[in-house]
Design a protein around this motif. Structure first.
Motif, short mmCIF file in Angstrom:
data_model
loop_
_atom_site.label_atom_id
_atom_site.label_comp_id
_atom_site.label_asym_id
_atom_site.label_seq_id
_atom_site.Cartn_x
_atom_site.Cartn_y
_atom_site.Cartn_z
N ALA A 98 0.81 -1.23 0.00
CA ALA A 98 0.00 0.00 0.00
C ALA A 98 0.84 1.28 0.00
O ALA A 98 0.34 2.36 -0.32
CB ALA A 98 -0.92 0.01 1.23
N VAL A 111 -7.33 2.09 -1.58
CA VAL A 111 -6.12 1.37 -1.17
C VAL A 111 -6.44 -0.10 -0.99
O VAL A 111 -5.77 -0.98 -1.52
CB VAL A 111 -5.53 1.95 0.14
CG1 VAL A 111 -4.43 1.05 0.69
CG2 VAL A 111 -5.01 3.36 -0.07
N ASP A 112 -7.52 -0.36 -0.24
CA ASP A 112 -7.87 -1.74 0.08
C ASP A 112 -8.18 -2.54 -1.19
O ASP A 112 -7.71 -3.66 -1.36
CB ASP A 112 -9.06 -1.75 1.03
CG ASP A 112 -9.18 -3.10 1.73
OD1 ASP A 112 -8.21 -3.48 2.43
OD2 ASP A 112 -10.20 -3.78 1.55
N VAL A 115 -4.80 -3.09 -3.14
CA VAL A 115 -3.87 -4.01 -2.47
C VAL A 115 -4.41 -5.44 -2.57
O VAL A 115 -3.66 -6.37 -2.86
CB VAL A 115 -3.65 -3.61 -1.00
CG1 VAL A 115 -2.86 -4.70 -0.26
CG2 VAL A 115 -2.92 -2.28 -0.91
#
Ligand code: ADP
Ligand code: ADP
Length: 226
Positions: A98, A111-112, A115
């Motif tokens: 990240a 981001v989640d 990633v």
């Protein structure tokens, strides 16, 4: 992703013999290009000029549709994968991947998503909470690649990533890099002095000697016509 077009690239350090001497290499979009040659042939210098860590004395460096001669490294959208992978030991795999998104102040949800998608592709999804010290060499390398994927880098650049490894591990990692490169379809330039690596990894091989491009061909062509 993007093509990398090097046109008549020259690099002189001081007033000596050029370290890179009128080299033209057209790396296609999605291609795996190897730069090979003995120590001092200019391959690292060429790679550093692609990344922007070294000024070009003359010639044009074109990435995608942009001439990047005067662009800073951070504006070139390339991902250098270093020999030691430059992972943060105190961060988890998740946070290591990240990291570039955190720097860019990307929101948590994006981001989640990124990633998780990258770690799935790289088969790291079961290791997201681990620290680099608890990973194998191959897994560490995939974390370094994951970092490049999440920020949608146009290309991967490798500078002798396997030179510190023993022969067995080097063989494993080599096939792993080749497999992932094809899976991701990302333009890749890979520097090595190792003939075996050059002949087994790439779509094409650029052979350098004393700064001059000697051959630019597929491994098959080089094998038939050494
Ligand atoms: P390779 O990566 O193939 O070992 P390099 O690109 O590191 O080759 O070096 C090519 C040539 O340029 C060598 O003769 C080297 O000594 C010289 N060179 C590399 N970096 C520098 C520098 N920062 N200053 C002066 N000469 C350099
Ligand atoms: P590598 O071949 O792996 O690039 P080197 O030991 O040749 O490693 O180079 C390490 C560093 O020293 C590089 O950053 C390179 O630019 C620099 N360097 C190499 N050759 C010279 C040189 N002749 N003069 C000054 N710096 C050099």
């Amino acid at each position: 992703m993007a093509a990398i077009d090097m046109k008549n690239i020259v690099k002189k350090y001081g007033d000596g013999f050029p370290a890179v001497n009128d080299v033209s290499i057209d790396v296609q979009d999605g291609e795996f290009m190897i730069l090979v040659g003995p120590s001092g042939c200019g391959k690292s210098t060429l790679l550093r000029m692609i990344v922007g860590l070294e000024d070009i004395t003359s010639g044009d460096m074109v990435i995608g549709d942009r001439k990047v001669n005067d662009l800073a490294p951070k504006d070139r959208n390339l991902a250098m994968v270093f020999q030691n992978y430059a992972l943060y030991p105190h961060l988890t795999v998740y946070e290591n991947i990240a990291f570039p998104l955190r720097l860019a102040k990307t929101d948590d949800k994006t981001v989640d998503e990124k990633v998780r998608a990258a770690s799935k592709t790289l088969e790291l999804d079961e290791h997201l909470d681990r620290k680099p010290a608890n990973l194998s060499g191959g897994q560490r390398q995939r974390v370094a690649m994951g970092r490049a994927i999440v920020r949608d880098a146009d290309a991967f650049l490798f500078d002798e990533p396997l030179s510190n490894l023993d022969a067995k591990l080097r063989g494993q990692m080599r096939s792993e890099i080749a497999r992932l490169q094809k899976k991701l379809g990302i333009t890749t330039v890979y520097v090595t002095h190792d003939q075996t690596e050059a002949m087994t990894l790439g779509d094409r091989v650029a052979v350098l000697k004393r700064g001059i491009l000697q051959q630019l061909a597929t491994p098959r062509e080089l094998y038939d016509n050494p």
